[in-house]
Design a protein around this motif. Sequence first.
Motif, PDB file in Angstrom:
ATOM      1  N   CYS A  61      18.485 -23.572 -10.507  1.00 55.21           N
ATOM      2  CA  CYS A  61      17.332 -23.087 -11.263  1.00 55.21           C
ATOM      3  C   CYS A  61      17.640 -23.086 -12.761  1.00 55.21           C
ATOM      4  O   CYS A  61      18.786 -22.997 -13.179  1.00 55.21           O
ATOM      5  CB  CYS A  61      16.909 -21.703 -10.788  1.00 55.21           C
ATOM      6  N   VAL A  85      14.843 -18.816 -17.635  1.00 60.32           N
ATOM      7  CA  VAL A  85      13.466 -18.525 -18.014  1.00 60.32           C
ATOM      8  C   VAL A  85      13.451 -18.064 -19.469  1.00 60.32           C
ATOM      9  O   VAL A  85      14.260 -17.223 -19.862  1.00 60.32           O
ATOM     10  CB  VAL A  85      12.865 -17.426 -17.108  1.00 60.32           C
ATOM     11  N   HIS A  86      12.558 -18.621 -20.274  1.00 56.54           N
ATOM     12  CA  HIS A  86      12.420 -18.231 -21.670  1.00 56.54           C
ATOM     13  C   HIS A  86      11.031 -17.640 -21.869  1.00 56.54           C
ATOM     14  O   HIS A  86      10.029 -18.327 -21.689  1.00 56.54           O
ATOM     15  CB  HIS A  86      12.614 -19.435 -22.600  1.00 56.54           C
TER      16      HIS A  86
END
Length: 63
Positions: free
Chosen positions: A5, A8-9
């Motif tokens: 994966c 996330v930002h």
Amino acid sequence: MPRMCRPVHLGEPESEPVPVAGCDVCGALAEQRAKAHAAGDKSKATDCNVEMRRHSHPKAVRV
């Protein structure tokens, strides 16, 4: 085994929508949102923001 994966930002949160002057629906939603904030109900306040953003206003008729 490597992780597949991606990180996330997240961006900055949106500011709360401003009710349209003279709109009863926006005014009611803003009032509900204020009460929700006062009660600590962030979920209800967020719901009011979503409804206010989705609420459409009739476009001004040009003469």
